[in-house]
Design an enzyme around this catalytic site. Sequence first.
Site, short mmCIF file in Angstrom:
data_model
loop_
_atom_site.label_atom_id
_atom_site.label_comp_id
_atom_site.label_asym_id
_atom_site.label_seq_id
_atom_site.Cartn_x
_atom_site.Cartn_y
_atom_site.Cartn_z
N HIS A 261 0.84 -1.20 0.00
CA HIS A 261 0.00 0.00 0.00
C HIS A 261 0.88 1.26 0.00
CE1 HIS A 261 -3.68 2.28 1.25
NE2 HIS A 261 -2.77 3.09 1.72
N GLU A 262 1.81 1.32 0.94
CA GLU A 262 2.65 2.53 1.03
C GLU A 262 3.58 2.64 -0.17
OE1 GLU A 262 1.62 4.64 3.01
OE2 GLU A 262 0.42 3.33 4.31
N HIS A 265 1.69 4.59 -2.75
CA HIS A 265 1.77 6.04 -2.51
C HIS A 265 3.13 6.58 -2.94
CE1 HIS A 265 -1.96 6.79 -0.37
NE2 HIS A 265 -1.72 5.88 0.54
N GLU A 291 -4.75 7.77 -2.86
CA GLU A 291 -5.23 6.49 -2.31
C GLU A 291 -5.57 5.52 -3.44
OE1 GLU A 291 -4.77 6.05 0.74
OE2 GLU A 291 -5.92 4.27 1.25
ZN ZN Z 1 -3.08 5.18 1.93
#
Ligand code: ZN
Length: 496
Positions: A261-262, A265, A291
């Site tokens: 997830h990170e 980003h 996101e």
């Molecule tokens: Zn996030």
Amino acid sequence: MTKAFATAAYDALMAFQRQTEALAQISGRLGWDQETMMPRGSAEQRSEEMAAIEGVLHARRTDPKIGDWLEKIEPVDGEVAGQLRLIRRSYDRATRVPADLAQEIARVTSFAQGIWAEARAQDDVPTFLPMLEQVIGLRRQEAAAVAGGRDLYDTLIDDYEPGASAESLGAMFARMRPRLVALREAVLGAAHQPAPITGAFGAEAQMRMSRKLAAAFGYDWSRGRLDIAVHPFSSGSGDDVRITTRIAESDPFNCFYSTIHETGHACYELAIDPDYRLTPLGQGVSMGVHESQSRIYENQLGRSRAFTGWLFGQMRERFGEFGITSADEFFGTVNRVAPGYIRTEADEVHYNLHIMMRFDLERALIRGDLAVADLEGAWNDRFAADFGVAVDRPSNGVLQDVHWSCGLFGYFPTYTLGNVYAGCLHKALRESVPDLDASLAEGDPAPATDWLRENLQRFGGLRGPRETIAAACGVEPDEGPLLDYLEAKFGGIYGL
Ligand code: ZN
């Protein structure tokens, strides 16, 4: 006014802006340090340091020279227009907030974060509530200064997602909710339920696997690093974009999917056109679009049948037998649906129900329809109604998320917006790269991450948030593709 004069004004404005952006990066790195490295006893001094740099930033963002330069520059198109749009927006917002209020918000939210962390560790709501009351009061004052008569909560949302409003988000959530609730009920009532993961998975081995996952998704280690944080996040822009993850020995997916997830980003920030570095265009355009990148990496790619097939082999190599014997079974385990307390650990079916609950509660807090003293009760009632489970302790309930202690009201809805955008992007991606599963099955998401870089990430803040998604997908975004994807995926896993 001559053209040359306008160019000189633009150059002066951009030189000034560049230093402001550099100082903002420094402030962000202090925040990163606070969450990863800072000694516990340093919190009070750090809050003064953060307030000091916030004071410098606020003075620069409201410097009347910016207004003078903006007046001298003639209307233009393209990248310059994009820079000017963002500078004007920031200037208009910042000049409406008194300097002492901006500094007070920086000081109190930095301190409140420490109080929240202690309160969460002790399950102690009463200690946190006066702090929360103060944070809400300050954010309401700030919103009132910026709003010019607009709804206060809309004004806060606009900070994270320019152009969005509580009304449009609320209407979208209302359209999504019946299909999510129906899917949740069908899944929880299904005869076949995937097994949860069991066993102990060593911290060092989890971190090694995390590094491999970040690399697979294209993270540039020469411009980043991975550390441990209570609440994983990514931080920075340009050539220094850091990620964090967390470790629970009994739940390696928490670590692996936080990392992916990170990485999503971070890869967005790292992919932005280098010409935009340390300029307003050199950052992700909104929290919702940001996101969408983390979510598509984590869910549509990372939790796909093809990629989890590869991950299953990796885990067997690294951790030995752990009770799951086939890749199909492993796919079910990774995507197992269960009504847990914690938003960040929620499966894809429940996740957006967590967000809808926070959206309604925080909107009521900001509008003054819900007193801080009644928040815990309101949370627990709503959770029992939506999830069919009673909250057992505050750290599993109202104290679980850092956002409100930092003053991040209006931020939660951008998570679901990100999921919706990820759904749209995934549909377009699959149409453009029909054989994507063959690469994912080899642990190689590059055809997907290349497509995202080329069609979305490199543009940074050039277009508005919805326009950024529409330009990548070729159609206006809506919630349909996400819901279709969820129903197809979980219908398959649960044999619905
Ligand atoms: Zn996030």
